[in-house]
Structures are given as C-alpha cells and as structure tokens.
Scaffold this motif. Structure first.
Motif, short mmCIF file in Angstrom:
data_model
loop_
_atom_site.label_atom_id
_atom_site.label_comp_id
_atom_site.label_asym_id
_atom_site.label_seq_id
_atom_site.Cartn_x
_atom_site.Cartn_y
_atom_site.Cartn_z
N SER A 1 25.32 53.05 125.59
CA SER A 1 25.40 51.61 125.35
C SER A 1 24.01 51.01 125.46
N GLU A 2 23.91 49.81 124.99
CA GLU A 2 22.63 49.10 125.02
C GLU A 2 21.50 49.97 124.49
N ILE A 3 21.77 50.64 123.40
CA ILE A 3 20.79 51.55 122.79
C ILE A 3 19.77 50.74 121.99
N TRP B 1 24.36 56.21 106.38
CA TRP B 1 24.68 57.61 106.04
C TRP B 1 23.98 58.56 107.02
N ALA B 2 22.72 58.25 107.37
CA ALA B 2 21.98 59.09 108.31
C ALA B 2 22.64 59.07 109.70
N LEU B 3 23.08 57.89 110.13
CA LEU B 3 23.79 57.81 111.41
C LEU B 3 25.06 58.64 111.38
N ALA B 4 25.84 58.47 110.31
CA ALA B 4 27.10 59.21 110.19
C ALA B 4 26.85 60.71 110.14
N GLY B 5 25.81 61.12 109.41
CA GLY B 5 25.50 62.54 109.30
C GLY B 5 25.08 63.13 110.63
N ALA B 6 24.32 62.37 111.40
CA ALA B 6 23.85 62.87 112.70
C ALA B 6 24.96 62.92 113.73
N LEU B 7 25.85 61.93 113.70
CA LEU B 7 26.89 61.84 114.72
C LEU B 7 28.22 62.46 114.29
N GLY B 8 28.42 62.60 112.99
CA GLY B 8 29.70 63.09 112.49
C GLY B 8 30.69 61.97 112.22
N PHE B 9 30.32 60.75 112.54
CA PHE B 9 31.13 59.56 112.26
C PHE B 9 30.20 58.36 112.27
N LEU B 10 30.65 57.25 111.72
CA LEU B 10 29.84 56.03 111.70
C LEU B 10 30.37 55.06 112.73
N PRO B 11 29.67 54.91 113.84
CA PRO B 11 30.13 53.96 114.85
C PRO B 11 29.87 52.53 114.39
N PRO B 12 30.62 51.58 114.89
CA PRO B 12 30.27 50.18 114.60
C PRO B 12 28.86 49.91 115.15
#
Length: 85
Positions: free
Chosen positions: A7-9, A30-41
């Motif tokens: 949190s508070e990143i 897309w980069a966030l989703a690719g790195a994490l495996g999902f797209l967080p809000p």
C-alpha cells in the motif's frame, strides 16, 4: 505462510515514448498487468513533459529521433529504451 499487503506505493517518474496519450496509458497498464498477472485498480497521472528538462537530454533526444515507442530509463547518465511487449 504470512500475508503481506502493498500500500501507499510510490514510483520514481516513469518515462514513456509514445505517439498518443491513450496508447501510453494502455501500455503502462499492460506492463503492470504483465508483471503482476492481473491489473490492480491504480490511480496515476500521465502528462506531457518537455524532454529537455530531463537529465542527460542528449541521449534521450537520440531515442526520440529514432521514432520508436517504449519505456525509457536513465541509468548511469544514458537513456535506454525498453520496447513495449
């Protein structure tokens, strides 16, 4: 097993080379989703900046002249582009 929450990143500013604002937003998501495996809000701001205000502008100017999209990072005083995947 423990459970941890991020949190508070806060990131250092991320430089994106793209022709259109919407494309830059999409590629970042897309980069966030690719790195994490999902797209967080996620909430973020994307704004145009004058590239001459960034450090080591000469090497960034070379990347801009190549007219290829991607993320850009300045390491050891030299800008490098990382292609969108």
């Amino acid at each position: 097993m423990n459970v941890y929450q991020v949190s508070e990143i806060e990131f250092e500013p991320i430089v994106i080379l793209a022709d259109h604002h919407e494309r830059a937003i999409g590629k970042f998501q897309w980069a966030l989703a690719g790195a994490l495996g999902f797209l967080p809000p996620v909430n973020f701001a994307l704004s145009w900046i004058d590239p001459s205000t960034l450090p080591s502008y000469a090497s960034l100017e070379q990347l801009i002249a190549e007219d290829r999209e991607g993320f850009a990072n300045c390491s050891l005083g030299k800008w490098e582009r990382f292609d969108f995947t």
